[in-house]
Each structure stands twice: as C-alpha cells, then as structure tokens.
Write an enzyme that holds these catalytic residues in place. Structure first.
Site, PDB file in Angstrom:
ATOM      1  N   LYS A  55       0.840  -1.207   0.000  1.00  0.00           N
ATOM      2  CA  LYS A  55       0.000   0.000   0.000  1.00  0.00           C
ATOM      3  C   LYS A  55       0.870   1.250   0.000  1.00  0.00           C
ATOM      4  O   LYS A  55       0.546   2.242  -0.660  1.00  0.00           O
ATOM      5  CB  LYS A  55      -0.945  -0.018   1.205  1.00  0.00           C
ATOM      6  CG  LYS A  55      -2.099  -0.992   1.015  1.00  0.00           C
ATOM      7  CD  LYS A  55      -2.846  -1.279   2.297  1.00  0.00           C
ATOM      8  CE  LYS A  55      -3.768  -2.468   2.096  1.00  0.00           C
ATOM      9  NZ  LYS A  55      -4.304  -3.036   3.326  1.00  0.00           N
ATOM     10  N   GLN A  99      -4.919  -2.161   9.498  1.00  0.00           N
ATOM     11  CA  GLN A  99      -4.696  -3.439   8.814  1.00  0.00           C
ATOM     12  C   GLN A  99      -5.282  -4.595   9.631  1.00  0.00           C
ATOM     13  O   GLN A  99      -4.981  -4.739  10.808  1.00  0.00           O
ATOM     14  CB  GLN A  99      -3.188  -3.645   8.584  1.00  0.00           C
ATOM     15  CG  GLN A  99      -2.856  -4.879   7.783  1.00  0.00           C
ATOM     16  CD  GLN A  99      -3.376  -4.826   6.343  1.00  0.00           C
ATOM     17  OE1 GLN A  99      -3.234  -3.824   5.658  1.00  0.00           O
ATOM     18  NE2 GLN A  99      -3.993  -5.906   5.894  1.00  0.00           N
ATOM     19  N   ASP A 122     -11.203   2.124   3.570  1.00  0.00           N
ATOM     20  CA  ASP A 122     -11.489   0.690   3.373  1.00  0.00           C
ATOM     21  C   ASP A 122     -12.988   0.438   3.225  1.00  0.00           C
ATOM     22  O   ASP A 122     -13.404  -0.641   2.813  1.00  0.00           O
ATOM     23  CB  ASP A 122     -10.993  -0.113   4.593  1.00  0.00           C
ATOM     24  CG  ASP A 122      -9.683  -0.824   4.324  1.00  0.00           C
ATOM     25  OD1 ASP A 122      -9.349  -1.034   3.150  1.00  0.00           O
ATOM     26  OD2 ASP A 122      -8.995  -1.184   5.307  1.00  0.00           O
TER      27      ASP A 122
END
Ligand code: NAP
Length: 282
Positions: A55, A99, A122
C-alpha cells in the site's frame, strides 16, 4: 480459451491516471498537498506486513504521501482508540486504514467503528456499509469495487445476468453481491451451508468466488462461456499463490477469467488509492 482479465495492467493504468489527476488538481490549487494515508499495523503478522508495504508503494506511485504506525502485539484497545481519535482530528490525514486481522483480544468492530467515516478508505465503518446498502456510497469497498471496475474495463455486461457469489463475508461476499445487484445483476449468494453448490454455479453467467479454498471451483461447476472471477488468495501445496478456481481447466470453458495473482489483488489496491483520492478531494 478464456480471455484473461488482466487486473495488473488495469490497476497500473488506474494508478497512472490518479497520479496525473493529483498533479492537475495540485496545479489548479484544488489540492494544497498530496493525499495522505495513515496505516496502522498492530503486531507482526507477516502477510499484513507485506500488504502494508504494498500500500505504501501504491501511494508513492500515485503521488500520495503515507505513513505506517507500527504498534506492538500487546497494544491495548485504549491506546489504539486514542491513536484513531487523534488521526480523525488531524487535518493532514485523509485516510486511515487499520490493517486486519488485529491481534486476538482487540475488538475489530470497536476499532473500525472509531474511524471517522470520511477517512474510512477501506469502507468498513457501519455508516459507509449502510450508505452502500442504501445505494448512496461515499466510498466503495475496495475488493468488490475492483471486481466491478475490471468487468467494466472489459465491457462485460451485468444487467440481467445470473451472478453467483461464493462467500458472504462483510469484506468481500456481501458487498460484492450488493454492487452486482446495483448493476442490475440477478444475484445468488452461496456459502459454507449451501447445499449442492454446483447447481448454483452452473447457472452463473458471472461467477465470483471468494472463499479461500484451493480447487473449490472445478470445470464441471462452470457454465460454458461464463465470466469467472477468483477473489481468493491461497497458498497451494507447492507454496505458490493460487485462488479457489482450478484455473487450467476452467479457462478452457470460461469466456473471461481472472488469474491469481494478477487479477483481483492489484485492482483492490488501485481502488484503495481511488478512495484515498476521493477522501482528499472531499
Ligand atoms: P472469509 O471471511 O473467511 O469468508 C469466506 C466465505 O466462504 C464465508 O462466507 C464462508 O461461508 C464461505 N465458504 C467457506 N467454505 C465454503 C465452501 N466449501 N463452499 C462455499 N462457501 C464456503 O474470507 P474473506 O475475507 O471473504 O476472503 C475470501 C478469500 O478472498 C480469501 O482467500 C482471501 O485471502 C481473499 N481475499 C482477497 C482479496 C484480494 O484483494 N484479492 C481481498 C480480500 C480477501 P460461511 O459464511 O458460511 O462461513
């Protein structure tokens, strides 16, 4: 022989386009600074470490800035929540990503709920999940959005088609079904309790598998000419990355198929970059 849905190529083009748009927006004074992502990594999960590094690389390719906050495995809920609260307030941060999976003992639901929905790139916050359900998404969940973009890039029609999604997770299966429904597909969701899975998959014009079981989808389960999208990322017995679909035999029957790796994975990452750009523009 199926046409390969080349997610790696499409994702690269999307990132190049974003980079150009960021530069244009900056030049036109719409963006005072590049979009900035903060990724929180708790613990030492090796797969998570790779995802976070990828990322960061994507951010650099898009002309974004990024920062990874690494916290030890024994981080308390209070400490993590305090960090998120301060990132929520920080106007120099456009996107916050925690994460997953979090170490055992940390309540993912509570942590994801704490992220400002406007920085939830997200698309896991309940407000964003609800907006998606209502057909008014702020952000789109990255993996299903990546699948939709890949289908669009290859001009694959969805309206009126029988779409079968195997898997019903909050991250992939459910939002995948929602996006296909929103695109006027006729959608069936299958899962571990589905009886006679093949009876459903054989009826699919578009088959999306998101389970995590190598060899789950075999050629006899696929209709001639179907579009087959393999979301899964597994390690096969040989240690190589593979999906749920028996690629070699299924590609003989399908009209289009995603490879693993190089299919949905890069598209997921590109959609995260789109969400971050969108968050910064808002
Ligand atoms: P998950 O939360 O474990 O969900 C798996 C789903 O598969 C569940 O709904 C489960 O049903 C269903 N399932 C399990 N065994 C089955 C069977 N034999 N037949 C039919 N359905 C079955 O996994 P996930 O987070 O959705 O991820 C799925 C896969 O996608 C994993 O391989 C993951 O690594 C991969 N993934 C890839 C990307 C990417 O960017 N390419 C992103 C996210 C995830 P129940 O609900 O009944 O348990």
């Amino acid at each position: 022989m199926a046409i390969i849905l080349d997610g790696a190529r499409v994702a690269k083009e999307i990132k190049q386009q974003i980079r150009k748009e960021v530069a244009d927006m900056h030049a036109a004074y719409y963006l005072a600074r590049p979009p900035h992502l903060v990724t929180i990594l708790v613990g030492n999960n090796p797969a998570s470490q790779i995802y976070v590094r990828n990322k960061a690389r994507d951010c650099e390719e898009c002309g974004f800035t990024n920062e990874t906050v690494e916290l030890p495995e024994d981080t308390t809920r209070g400490k993590l929540l305090n960090l998120i609260v301060s990132l929520n307030k920080n106007q120099g941060v456009d996107g916050i990503l925690c994460q997953l999976p979090l170490p055992e003992g940390l309540d993912e639901w509570a942590i994801l709920n704490a992220i400002d929905p406007g920085k939830d790139v997200d698309c896991f916050h309940p407000e964003n999940v609800g907006r998606l359900t209502a057909g008014r998404p702020a952000f789109k969940p990255c993996t299903p959005a990546g699948v939709m973009r890949l289908l669009a890039e290859y001009s694959i029609p969805i309206a009126g088609k029988n779409c079968v999604v195997i898997g019903r997770s909050n991250i992939v299966g459910k939002p995948m079904a929602q996006l296909l429904t929103a695109a006027d597909g006729t959608v069936t969701i299958c899962h571990s309790r589905t009886e006679n899975l093949a009876a459903f998959t054989r009826n699919a014009d578009i088959l999306v598998s998101a389970v995590g079981r190598p060899g789950l989808v075999t050629a006899d389960m696929v209709k001639d000419g179907a579009v087959v999208v393999d979301v899964a990322m597994n390690r096969g017995l040989d240690g190589k990355l593979c999906g749920d679909v028996d690629f070699d035999t299924v590609q003989e029957k399908a009209s289009y198929i995603t490879p693993v790796p190089g299919g949905v994975g890069p598209m997921t990452r590109a959609m995260l970059m789109e969400n971050l750009f969108k968050a910064a523009m808002r």
